[in-house]
Design a protein around this motif. Structure first.
Motif, PDB file in Angstrom:
ATOM      1  N   SER A   1       0.812  -1.219   0.000  1.00  0.00           N
ATOM      2  CA  SER A   1       0.000   0.000   0.000  1.00  0.00           C
ATOM      3  C   SER A   1       0.844   1.267   0.000  1.00  0.00           C
ATOM      4  O   SER A   1       0.352   2.338  -0.388  1.00  0.00           O
ATOM      5  CB  SER A   1      -0.927   0.015   1.220  1.00  0.00           C
ATOM      6  N   LEU A   2       2.110   1.171   0.414  1.00  0.00           N
ATOM      7  CA  LEU A   2       2.948   2.370   0.518  1.00  0.00           C
ATOM      8  C   LEU A   2       3.203   2.982  -0.855  1.00  0.00           C
ATOM      9  O   LEU A   2       3.022   4.181  -1.062  1.00  0.00           O
ATOM     10  CB  LEU A   2       4.264   2.039   1.218  1.00  0.00           C
ATOM     11  N   GLY A   3       3.646   2.155  -1.795  1.00  0.00           N
ATOM     12  CA  GLY A   3       3.861   2.659  -3.146  1.00  0.00           C
ATOM     13  C   GLY A   3       2.551   3.015  -3.823  1.00  0.00           C
ATOM     14  O   GLY A   3       2.465   4.007  -4.566  1.00  0.00           O
ATOM     15  N   ALA A   4       1.506   2.225  -3.560  1.00  0.00           N
ATOM     16  CA  ALA A   4       0.200   2.486  -4.171  1.00  0.00           C
ATOM     17  C   ALA A   4      -0.335   3.843  -3.749  1.00  0.00           C
ATOM     18  O   ALA A   4      -1.062   4.507  -4.504  1.00  0.00           O
ATOM     19  CB  ALA A   4      -0.784   1.382  -3.773  1.00  0.00           C
ATOM     20  N   HIS A   5       0.029   4.278  -2.554  1.00  0.00           N
ATOM     21  CA  HIS A   5      -0.401   5.592  -2.064  1.00  0.00           C
ATOM     22  C   HIS A   5       0.069   6.698  -3.002  1.00  0.00           C
ATOM     23  O   HIS A   5      -0.711   7.574  -3.404  1.00  0.00           O
ATOM     24  CB  HIS A   5       0.149   5.816  -0.657  1.00  0.00           C
ATOM     25  N   PHE A   6       1.354   6.676  -3.383  1.00  0.00           N
ATOM     26  CA  PHE A   6       1.881   7.706  -4.282  1.00  0.00           C
ATOM     27  C   PHE A   6       1.367   7.509  -5.711  1.00  0.00           C
ATOM     28  O   PHE A   6       1.164   8.477  -6.441  1.00  0.00           O
ATOM     29  CB  PHE A   6       3.404   7.696  -4.256  1.00  0.00           C
ATOM     30  N   ALA A   7       1.172   6.255  -6.110  1.00  0.00           N
ATOM     31  CA  ALA A   7       0.621   5.996  -7.443  1.00  0.00           C
ATOM     32  C   ALA A   7      -0.773   6.598  -7.573  1.00  0.00           C
ATOM     33  O   ALA A   7      -1.141   7.134  -8.629  1.00  0.00           O
ATOM     34  CB  ALA A   7       0.586   4.499  -7.709  1.00  0.00           C
ATOM     35  N   THR A   8      -1.553   6.534  -6.503  1.00  0.00           N
ATOM     36  CA  THR A   8      -2.889   7.137  -6.509  1.00  0.00           C
ATOM     37  C   THR A   8      -2.797   8.644  -6.675  1.00  0.00           C
ATOM     38  O   THR A   8      -3.592   9.266  -7.400  1.00  0.00           O
ATOM     39  CB  THR A   8      -3.631   6.800  -5.203  1.00  0.00           C
ATOM     40  N   GLU A   9      -1.821   9.260  -5.993  1.00  0.00           N
ATOM     41  CA  GLU A   9      -1.617  10.703  -6.137  1.00  0.00           C
ATOM     42  C   GLU A   9      -1.247  11.056  -7.577  1.00  0.00           C
ATOM     43  O   GLU A   9      -1.671  12.082  -8.118  1.00  0.00           O
ATOM     44  CB  GLU A   9      -0.534  11.182  -5.176  1.00  0.00           C
ATOM     45  N   MET A  10      -0.428  10.210  -8.208  1.00  0.00           N
ATOM     46  CA  MET A  10      -0.041  10.443  -9.600  1.00  0.00           C
ATOM     47  C   MET A  10      -1.260  10.431 -10.520  1.00  0.00           C
ATOM     48  O   MET A  10      -1.382  11.263 -11.425  1.00  0.00           O
ATOM     49  CB  MET A  10       0.964   9.390 -10.049  1.00  0.00           C
ATOM     50  N   ASP A  11      -2.158   9.496 -10.289  1.00  0.00           N
ATOM     51  CA  ASP A  11      -3.361   9.389 -11.119  1.00  0.00           C
ATOM     52  C   ASP A  11      -4.318  10.557 -10.852  1.00  0.00           C
ATOM     53  O   ASP A  11      -5.016  11.013 -11.757  1.00  0.00           O
ATOM     54  CB  ASP A  11      -4.075   8.070 -10.850  1.00  0.00           C
ATOM     55  N   ARG A  12      -4.314  11.026  -9.611  1.00  0.00           N
ATOM     56  CA  ARG A  12      -5.248  12.102  -9.235  1.00  0.00           C
ATOM     57  C   ARG A  12      -4.799  13.461  -9.774  1.00  0.00           C
ATOM     58  O   ARG A  12      -5.626  14.247 -10.243  1.00  0.00           O
ATOM     59  CB  ARG A  12      -5.375  12.154  -7.705  1.00  0.00           C
ATOM     60  N   VAL A  13      -3.491  13.738  -9.668  1.00  0.00           N
ATOM     61  CA  VAL A  13      -2.965  15.027 -10.138  1.00  0.00           C
ATOM     62  C   VAL A  13      -1.730  14.762 -10.999  1.00  0.00           C
ATOM     63  O   VAL A  13      -0.596  15.017 -10.580  1.00  0.00           O
ATOM     64  CB  VAL A  13      -2.604  15.958  -8.954  1.00  0.00           C
ATOM     65  N   PRO A  14      -1.902  14.241 -12.208  1.00  0.00           N
ATOM     66  CA  PRO A  14      -0.752  13.841 -13.028  1.00  0.00           C
ATOM     67  C   PRO A  14       0.200  14.982 -13.367  1.00  0.00           C
ATOM     68  O   PRO A  14       1.398  14.754 -13.549  1.00  0.00           O
ATOM     69  CB  PRO A  14      -1.409  13.269 -14.293  1.00  0.00           C
ATOM     70  N   ALA A  15      -0.294  16.209 -13.413  1.00  0.00           N
ATOM     71  CA  ALA A  15       0.580  17.333 -13.763  1.00  0.00           C
ATOM     72  C   ALA A  15       1.648  17.574 -12.704  1.00  0.00           C
ATOM     73  O   ALA A  15       2.736  18.066 -13.014  1.00  0.00           O
ATOM     74  CB  ALA A  15      -0.252  18.596 -13.958  1.00  0.00           C
ATOM     75  N   ARG A  16       1.325  17.237 -11.466  1.00  0.00           N
ATOM     76  CA  ARG A  16       2.284  17.461 -10.373  1.00  0.00           C
ATOM     77  C   ARG A  16       3.192  16.264 -10.138  1.00  0.00           C
ATOM     78  O   ARG A  16       4.168  16.367  -9.392  1.00  0.00           O
ATOM     79  CB  ARG A  16       1.535  17.792  -9.079  1.00  0.00           C
ATOM     80  N   TRP A  17       2.839  15.135 -10.718  1.00  0.00           N
ATOM     81  CA  TRP A  17       3.604  13.905 -10.512  1.00  0.00           C
ATOM     82  C   TRP A  17       3.981  13.324 -11.876  1.00  0.00           C
ATOM     83  O   TRP A  17       3.391  12.339 -12.305  1.00  0.00           O
ATOM     84  CB  TRP A  17       2.787  12.894  -9.710  1.00  0.00           C
ATOM     85  N   PRO A  18       4.952  13.918 -12.574  1.00  0.00           N
ATOM     86  CA  PRO A  18       5.318  13.449 -13.923  1.00  0.00           C
ATOM     87  C   PRO A  18       5.725  11.975 -13.915  1.00  0.00           C
ATOM     88  O   PRO A  18       6.486  11.527 -13.063  1.00  0.00           O
ATOM     89  CB  PRO A  18       6.510  14.345 -14.293  1.00  0.00           C
ATOM     90  N   GLU A  19       5.193  11.247 -14.868  1.00  0.00           N
ATOM     91  CA  GLU A  19       5.473   9.812 -14.960  1.00  0.00           C
ATOM     92  C   GLU A  19       6.966   9.549 -15.115  1.00  0.00           C
ATOM     93  O   GLU A  19       7.502   8.578 -14.575  1.00  0.00           O
ATOM     94  CB  GLU A  19       4.718   9.218 -16.145  1.00  0.00           C
ATOM     95  N   GLN A  20       7.657  10.415 -15.835  1.00  0.00           N
ATOM     96  CA  GLN A  20       9.090  10.218 -16.065  1.00  0.00           C
ATOM     97  C   GLN A  20       9.896  10.245 -14.772  1.00  0.00           C
ATOM     98  O   GLN A  20      10.881   9.539 -14.622  1.00  0.00           O
ATOM     99  CB  GLN A  20       9.615  11.298 -17.019  1.00  0.00           C
ATOM    100  N   GLN A  21       9.456  11.065 -13.816  1.00  0.00           N
ATOM    101  CA  GLN A  21      10.171  11.184 -12.548  1.00  0.00           C
ATOM    102  C   GLN A  21       9.663  10.216 -11.487  1.00  0.00           C
ATOM    103  O   GLN A  21      10.447   9.718 -10.673  1.00  0.00           O
ATOM    104  CB  GLN A  21      10.054  12.619 -12.018  1.00  0.00           C
TER     105      GLN A  21
END
Length: 251
Positions: A141-161
């Motif tokens: 669940s730890l990594g999934a937590h940040f993955a959820t944030e990436m899906d929610r606000v993709p502009a702030r969490w670039p896939e490349q980084q």
């Protein structure tokens, strides 16, 4: 005793206030605050006792996150300065940069630091043979937590980084990478017959991080699980060798 809602709110305030002083990106700070408080409550539920965790654990998670974040920044700078010199001398990179540190992006390093802090503060206390399945679910669940944030606000969490956080059990991978890097610094001077296995590596890593932060730690395990050996190696080598003096000094 704080209710779940009160603890989450109070914990968010503690964490956000401390991490913002480090100039971490605000959206990363909020994600880390949610990660720590969620994990805090999850451990309480797994153990079935509200007294197994307290606000002191949140404070420790903050302390370790800040220290690991500063340590990673300092290490990246040191490794870049020494990389060409060690490569020429040893014929290979003696200090390879870890994959996610190549850019030294503050957000990336903050996520890595928080995963290490949560693993040490919360996950490692859960006994594998008693709550193994629940512990594995918590790690996932730890990594999934940040993955959820990436899906929610993709502009702030670039896939490349940040795409690496989608890897299964990414928290264990980050913990493995960091413990492997740290313990490899003394591998060459270990005595004959000493194998740097997983138990020794993890014990040494946790001891060093906790000692550097003056965080109490109890190492519990069966006879032969490298508890005493780990302490002996840490006492004898860390903080004294030239290769560690600048890197492991309090950033």
């Amino acid at each position: 005793t704080l209710t779940r809602e009160s603890l989450r709110s109070y914990g968010h305030g503690m964490i956000a206030g401390a991490l913002r002083e480090c100039n971490m990106p605000s959206h990363v700070v909020e994600a880390i605050a949610e990660l720590v408080t969620t994990t805090h409550l999850a451990v309480r539920d797994i153990e079935g006792d509200i007294s197994v965790v307290s606000l002191r654990d949140i404070y420790r998670a903050i302390r370790l996150t800040v220290w690991m974040w500063r340590f990673m920044h300092a290490r990246a700078s040191v490794l870049r300065r020494t990389r060409h010199r060690t490569s020429a001398r040893d014929g290979a990179d003696a200090f390879p940069l870890l994959p996610d540190e190549n850019s030294a992006d503050p957000g990336v390093l903050a996520v890595r630091a928080s995963l290490i802090a949560v693993m040490i503060t919360y996950v490692l206390r859960l006994l594998q043979d008693r709550v193994g399945g629940q512990r594995d679910d918590l790690v996932a669940s730890l990594g999934a937590h940040f993955a959820t944030e990436m899906d929610r606000v993709p502009a702030r969490w670039p896939e490349q980084q940040f795409g690496w956080v989608r890897e299964e059990l990414v928290a264990e991978r980050v913990f493995y990478e960091e413990s492997l890097w740290l313990t490899s610094q003394v591998q060459a001077v270990l005595g004959k017959g000493i194998a740097l296995n997983r138990a020794l590596r993890e014990n040494m890593f946790v001891m060093v991080v906790c000692l550097m932060n003056r965080v109490p730690v109890l190492v519990v395990g069966r006879p032969g699980s490298s508890k005493t050996l780990a302490l002996s190696v840490v006492r004898e080598h860390f903080g004294t060798r030239d290769t560690l003096r600048g890197i492991l000094s309090d950033p």
